[in-house]
Design a protein around this motif. Structure first.
Motif, PDB file in Angstrom:
ATOM      1  N   ARG A  41       0.831  -1.209   0.000  1.00 35.94           N
ATOM      2  CA  ARG A  41       0.000   0.000   0.000  1.00 35.94           C
ATOM      3  C   ARG A  41       0.862   1.255   0.000  1.00 35.94           C
ATOM      4  NH1 ARG A  41      -2.513   3.468   3.660  1.00 35.94           N
ATOM      5  NH2 ARG A  41      -1.244   2.636   5.366  1.00 35.94           N
ATOM      6  N   VAL A  42       0.404   2.263  -0.741  1.00 39.70           N
ATOM      7  CA  VAL A  42       1.084   3.561  -0.767  1.00 39.70           C
ATOM      8  C   VAL A  42       0.658   4.377   0.450  1.00 39.70           C
ATOM      9  CG1 VAL A  42       1.280   5.767  -2.008  1.00 39.70           C
ATOM     10  CG2 VAL A  42       1.322   3.606  -3.273  1.00 39.70           C
ATOM     11  N   THR A  43       1.640   4.996   1.100  1.00 40.92           N
ATOM     12  CA  THR A  43       1.348   5.821   2.282  1.00 40.92           C
ATOM     13  C   THR A  43       1.591   7.310   2.052  1.00 40.92           C
ATOM     14  OG1 THR A  43       3.598   5.470   3.146  1.00 40.92           O
ATOM     15  CG2 THR A  43       1.868   3.926   3.859  1.00 40.92           C
ATOM     16  N   ARG A  44       2.489   7.664   1.125  1.00 37.60           N
ATOM     17  CA  ARG A  44       2.783   9.071   0.845  1.00 37.60           C
ATOM     18  C   ARG A  44       3.042   9.240  -0.636  1.00 37.60           C
ATOM     19  NH1 ARG A  44       7.489  11.376   4.293  1.00 37.60           N
ATOM     20  NH2 ARG A  44       6.407  13.361   3.927  1.00 37.60           N
ATOM     21  N   VAL A  45       2.672  10.433  -1.153  1.00 32.15           N
ATOM     22  CA  VAL A  45       2.805  10.720  -2.578  1.00 32.15           C
ATOM     23  C   VAL A  45       3.377  12.119  -2.772  1.00 32.15           C
ATOM     24  CG1 VAL A  45       1.587  10.956  -4.782  1.00 32.15           C
ATOM     25  CG2 VAL A  45       0.772   9.314  -3.091  1.00 32.15           C
ATOM     26  N   ALA A  46       4.333  12.236  -3.675  1.00 29.10           N
ATOM     27  CA  ALA A  46       4.778  13.525  -4.192  1.00 29.10           C
ATOM     28  C   ALA A  46       4.649  13.468  -5.705  1.00 29.10           C
ATOM     29  CB  ALA A  46       6.216  13.822  -3.783  1.00 29.10           C
ATOM     30  N   ALA A  47       4.449  14.618  -6.348  1.00 29.25           N
ATOM     31  CA  ALA A  47       4.223  14.628  -7.787  1.00 29.25           C
ATOM     32  C   ALA A  47       4.783  15.888  -8.409  1.00 29.25           C
ATOM     33  CB  ALA A  47       2.726  14.521  -8.090  1.00 29.25           C
ATOM     34  N   MET A  48       5.174  15.768  -9.678  1.00 26.63           N
ATOM     35  CA  MET A  48       5.700  16.903 -10.426  1.00 26.63           C
ATOM     36  C   MET A  48       5.336  16.734 -11.893  1.00 26.63           C
ATOM     37  SD  MET A  48       9.658  18.213 -10.725  1.00 26.63           S
ATOM     38  CE  MET A  48       9.699  18.608  -8.965  1.00 26.63           C
ATOM     39  N   ASP A  49       4.987  17.834 -12.539  1.00 24.21           N
ATOM     40  CA  ASP A  49       4.659  17.815 -13.964  1.00 24.21           C
ATOM     41  C   ASP A  49       5.906  18.021 -14.808  1.00 24.21           C
ATOM     42  OD1 ASP A  49       1.852  17.459 -13.750  1.00 24.21           O
ATOM     43  OD2 ASP A  49       1.633  19.561 -13.190  1.00 24.21           O
ATOM     44  N   GLY A  50       5.834  17.519 -16.042  1.00 23.33           N
ATOM     45  CA  GLY A  50       6.893  17.721 -17.027  1.00 23.33           C
ATOM     46  C   GLY A  50       6.295  18.098 -18.361  1.00 23.33           C
ATOM     47  N   PRO A  51       7.103  18.164 -19.420  1.00 24.21           N
ATOM     48  CA  PRO A  51       6.576  18.529 -20.737  1.00 24.21           C
ATOM     49  C   PRO A  51       5.712  17.423 -21.326  1.00 24.21           C
ATOM     50  CG  PRO A  51       8.874  17.879 -20.903  1.00 24.21           C
ATOM     51  CD  PRO A  51       8.548  17.926 -19.435  1.00 24.21           C
ATOM     52  N   SER A  52       4.933  17.780 -22.348  1.00 25.14           N
ATOM     53  CA  SER A  52       4.118  16.808 -23.093  1.00 25.14           C
ATOM     54  C   SER A  52       3.190  16.000 -22.197  1.00 25.14           C
ATOM     55  CB  SER A  52       5.023  15.849 -23.897  1.00 25.14           C
ATOM     56  OG  SER A  52       5.811  16.549 -24.832  1.00 25.14           O
ATOM     57  N   GLY A  53       2.588  16.683 -21.216  1.00 28.51           N
ATOM     58  CA  GLY A  53       1.636  16.005 -20.349  1.00 28.51           C
ATOM     59  C   GLY A  53       2.251  15.030 -19.374  1.00 28.51           C
ATOM     60  N   LEU A  54       3.559  15.093 -19.194  1.00 22.18           N
ATOM     61  CA  LEU A  54       4.226  14.171 -18.273  1.00 22.18           C
ATOM     62  C   LEU A  54       3.830  14.450 -16.828  1.00 22.18           C
ATOM     63  CD1 LEU A  54       7.916  13.925 -19.534  1.00 22.18           C
ATOM     64  CD2 LEU A  54       6.550  11.999 -18.728  1.00 22.18           C
ATOM     65  N   VAL A  55       3.659  13.380 -16.076  1.00 26.70           N
ATOM     66  CA  VAL A  55       3.519  13.495 -14.627  1.00 26.70           C
ATOM     67  C   VAL A  55       4.454  12.474 -14.001  1.00 26.70           C
ATOM     68  CG1 VAL A  55       1.527  11.923 -14.573  1.00 26.70           C
ATOM     69  CG2 VAL A  55       1.947  13.472 -12.653  1.00 26.70           C
ATOM     70  N   HIS A  56       5.211  12.930 -12.990  1.00 28.75           N
ATOM     71  CA  HIS A  56       6.154  12.075 -12.285  1.00 28.75           C
ATOM     72  C   HIS A  56       5.660  11.901 -10.851  1.00 28.75           C
ATOM     73  CE1 HIS A  56       9.010  12.634 -15.586  1.00 28.75           C
ATOM     74  NE2 HIS A  56       8.736  13.927 -15.512  1.00 28.75           N
ATOM     75  N   LEU A  57       5.596  10.666 -10.380  1.00 28.03           N
ATOM     76  CA  LEU A  57       5.166  10.370  -9.017  1.00 28.03           C
ATOM     77  C   LEU A  57       6.308   9.738  -8.237  1.00 28.03           C
ATOM     78  CD1 LEU A  57       1.661   8.718  -9.633  1.00 28.03           C
ATOM     79  CD2 LEU A  57       2.226  11.145  -9.443  1.00 28.03           C
ATOM     80  N   LEU A  58       6.456  10.156  -7.000  1.00 35.36           N
ATOM     81  CA  LEU A  58       7.357   9.513  -6.048  1.00 35.36           C
ATOM     82  C   LEU A  58       6.497   8.993  -4.905  1.00 35.36           C
ATOM     83  CD1 LEU A  58      10.089   8.748  -4.838  1.00 35.36           C
ATOM     84  CD2 LEU A  58      10.258  11.092  -3.941  1.00 35.36           C
TER      85      LEU A  58
END
Length: 306
Positions: free
Chosen positions: A194-211
């Motif tokens: 199970r995921v307990t914490r999320v961080a996120a950042m956008d990039g070009p061309s609709g990119l989304v990065h999740l940690l």
């Protein structure tokens, strides 16, 4: 109606697009223990055409089709799906749904509560989880244990001319996070938990990065887009840990055969009376919770607890 293998499950099909016609309807029609009871769609002309193609009635009313079937199959935008799934579960109909389960945690909770109260069987079609080789890989990898990190990259390019999903309004509005994010999470969660914490950042061309941080402290990173340059389309999922490196294989079948497997497994849940499918509406709700947290993390530029 019954066959040598048992009763035949009557499906009401909700949706008329490419995915509904070429995957849902085709797989139901080919399955020895499934049959189409009818079709409902937001576009009456397309609903009529798909119904005629399979020789079944078109229904102008959602609840009338729910009344005429044993189970529903849904290929509609997630917010539309959630409402129909809630109504069907409340009426005691089994659920074969698409990912994501809903576009809000409140809607996902409504579906889960209705399914649990009525006791219906449910399967959410995370496509890759219904390829036997991927199912076996995830089970073996989870059993091995000792995993510290996973990396997932899924670059799609659906907005090119001729792509059947390029005109999807909800995909334009919600992007890769909600469209292919569920696929990515469906591969990572069974191994890391199970995921307990999320961080996120956008990039070009609709990119989304999740940690992501998982139970037990493992982490994962996911990079997703629906609008990659065609030459950059890729899918790559890797686990890293005490036993080395393991790469998730590509599925060894088509979406059509995977959907047939989903029908098999829904029937197994119904036949046995069990309600513990690994991709049921509760798992769909778990995925929606991570996506909801990621949406907040992107908007507010902070880490969010799930």
């Amino acid at each position: 109606m019954t066959t040598a293998g048992g009763f035949v499950l009557r499906f009401g099909l909700f949706g008329t697009g490419h995915w509904a016609a070429e995957t849902h309807a085709a797989a139901i029609d080919a399955h020895p223990r499934a049959t189409l009871a009818g079709v409902w769609g937001r576009n009456p002309e397309r609903a009529g055409a798909l119904a005629a193609r399979h020789g079944v009635p078109v229904f102008p009313d959602v609840d009338a089709l729910i009344d005429a079937c044993d189970a529903i199959a849904v290929a509609l935008p997630p917010d539309v799906q959630a409402d129909i799934a809630f109504r069907a579960a409340t009426a005691g109909r089994h659920l074969l749904l698409d990912k994501p389960l809903a576009l809000s945690l409140a809607d996902a909770d409504r579906v889960v509560a209705a399914a649990q109260q009525s006791g219906v069987a449910s399967v959410v079609f995370f496509t890759q989880r219904f390829h036997p080789n991927i199912t076996g890989f995830l089970a073996a990898t989870a059993a091995a244990g000792g995993w510290q990190h996973a990396r997932g990259t899924q670059f799609a390019s659906i907005f090119q001319p001729g792509n059947p999903y390029g005109g999807s309004r909800w995909r334009h509005e919600k992007g890769a996070l909600w469209d292919i994010g569920p696929h990515a999470l469906s591969l990572v969660l069974p191994v890391l938990g199970r995921v307990t914490r999320v961080a996120a950042m956008d990039g070009p061309s609709g990119l989304v990065h999740l940690l992501l941080t998982h139970d037990g402290g493992a982490t994962s990173t996911l990079s997703l887009t629906l609008d990659a340059p065609p030459a950059a389309v890729t899918r790559d999922f890797v686990f890293f840990g005490e036993n080395g490196v393991e790469v998730v294989p590509p599925g060894d079948g088509s979406a059509l055969t995977a959907y047939g497997t989903a029908i098999d497994q829904l029937l197994e849940e119904i036949d046995s009376g069990t309600r513990d499918h690994r991709c049921d509406v509760r798992f769909g709700r778990e995925v929606a919770a991570v996506l909801t947290a990621a949406e907040v993390a992107r908007a507010q530029h902070r880490t969010v607890d799930v």
